[in-house]
Design an enzyme around this catalytic site. Sequence first.
Site, mmCIF file in Angstrom:
data_model
loop_
_atom_site.group_PDB
_atom_site.id
_atom_site.type_symbol
_atom_site.label_atom_id
_atom_site.label_comp_id
_atom_site.label_asym_id
_atom_site.label_seq_id
_atom_site.Cartn_x
_atom_site.Cartn_y
_atom_site.Cartn_z
ATOM 1 N N LYS A 144 0.818 -1.217 0.000
ATOM 2 C CA LYS A 144 0.000 0.000 0.000
ATOM 3 C C LYS A 144 0.854 1.272 0.000
ATOM 4 O O LYS A 144 0.446 2.280 -0.574
ATOM 5 C CB LYS A 144 -0.996 0.002 1.155
ATOM 6 C CG LYS A 144 -0.376 -0.082 2.532
ATOM 7 C CD LYS A 144 -1.456 -0.324 3.577
ATOM 8 C CE LYS A 144 -0.872 -0.306 4.972
ATOM 9 N NZ LYS A 144 0.281 -1.241 5.171
ATOM 10 N N ARG B 108 3.760 -9.971 13.918
ATOM 11 C CA ARG B 108 3.281 -8.668 13.436
ATOM 12 C C ARG B 108 1.993 -8.814 12.643
ATOM 13 O O ARG B 108 1.069 -8.011 12.772
ATOM 14 C CB ARG B 108 4.347 -8.021 12.534
ATOM 15 C CG ARG B 108 5.259 -7.060 13.249
ATOM 16 C CD ARG B 108 6.528 -6.828 12.465
ATOM 17 N NE ARG B 108 6.325 -6.073 11.229
ATOM 18 C CZ ARG B 108 7.153 -6.113 10.181
ATOM 19 N NH1 ARG B 108 8.222 -6.886 10.206
ATOM 20 N NH2 ARG B 108 6.905 -5.389 9.117
ATOM 21 N N ARG C 149 17.898 -9.402 9.441
ATOM 22 C CA ARG C 149 17.627 -8.661 10.679
ATOM 23 C C ARG C 149 16.615 -9.402 11.540
ATOM 24 O O ARG C 149 15.714 -10.053 11.040
ATOM 25 C CB ARG C 149 17.065 -7.283 10.345
ATOM 26 C CG ARG C 149 18.125 -6.211 10.300
ATOM 27 C CD ARG C 149 17.572 -4.918 9.811
ATOM 28 N NE ARG C 149 16.243 -4.626 10.376
ATOM 29 C CZ ARG C 149 15.666 -3.442 10.304
ATOM 30 N NH1 ARG C 149 16.278 -2.448 9.709
ATOM 31 N NH2 ARG C 149 14.474 -3.247 10.809
ATOM 32 N N ARG D 134 -5.467 1.930 12.355
ATOM 33 C CA ARG D 134 -5.186 0.509 12.566
ATOM 34 C C ARG D 134 -6.033 -0.083 13.670
ATOM 35 O O ARG D 134 -5.974 -1.289 13.911
ATOM 36 C CB ARG D 134 -3.701 0.299 12.886
ATOM 37 C CG ARG D 134 -2.861 0.445 11.618
ATOM 38 C CD ARG D 134 -1.414 0.191 11.851
ATOM 39 N NE ARG D 134 -1.142 -1.184 12.273
ATOM 40 C CZ ARG D 134 0.037 -1.782 12.117
ATOM 41 N NH1 ARG D 134 1.020 -1.137 11.537
ATOM 42 N NH2 ARG D 134 0.225 -3.006 12.542
ATOM 43 N N ARG E 229 14.302 -10.151 3.008
ATOM 44 C CA ARG E 229 15.310 -9.104 3.019
ATOM 45 C C ARG E 229 16.619 -9.587 3.663
ATOM 46 O O ARG E 229 16.608 -10.249 4.705
ATOM 47 C CB ARG E 229 14.798 -7.885 3.780
ATOM 48 C CG ARG E 229 15.725 -6.697 3.670
ATOM 49 C CD ARG E 229 15.025 -5.446 3.996
ATOM 50 N NE ARG E 229 14.580 -5.443 5.392
ATOM 51 C CZ ARG E 229 14.502 -4.338 6.117
ATOM 52 N NH1 ARG E 229 14.817 -3.189 5.583
ATOM 53 N NH2 ARG E 229 14.096 -4.391 7.357
#
Length: 216
Positions: free
Chosen positions: A13, A171, A160, A88, A127
Amino acid sequence: MRVAFLGPPGAGKGTQAQTLARAWGVAHIATGDMLREAIAAGTPLGRQAKGYYDRGELVPDDVIVGMLEERLRRPDASGGFILDGFPRTMAQAEALDRMLKDHGQTVERVVFFSVPETELLRRLTGRRLCRTCGTPFHLVSAPPRKPGICDRCGGELYQREDDRADTVRNRLQVYERQTAPLLDYYRDRNLLTSVEGTGDIGAVQGAVRRAVEGRS
Ligand SMILES: [Zn+2]
């Protein structure tokens, strides 16, 4: 034009909001980026927010709402905006309605970016960063020429902590738990359009434009 883009982390988004805000001549307001900047700058708000971030939790509503209220008062937001990552929670949605109502305004359209969890995990856990020079890679969209090795300096690549699958899954679960009621809230008000966020960027953009431009 006053629009909110909802969707889990990794749904794309932000990319769409950036492009479309330019096309529509409205402000792109990304509360997540604003928080990250505050954290990097070490402001009081940033220090407060950091603790929550590190645990993969949401920053409390009053902190985010106060930050947004300030942002909406800036002149570039007077002609409209795309909210990227806000609201949220239900409390945030209700606060937004109140803020806009004070100016005789409402949210005109809410777009939900729908992406299956397996795809989100693929995007969010891919990542890798170089330990030596910090160059970012992505196993899917920008892989290094040699696995585990930085193209630029030959350094070792690492993942990470907050890109690891269990942290990412946490999350996503927090996101889903907090935002599911929001979708009902906007659906009941006939404001919600759900867009498939899995196609290529141009196709997703077309779907978002159709959802928003016909209605505001
Ligand atoms: Zn490197």
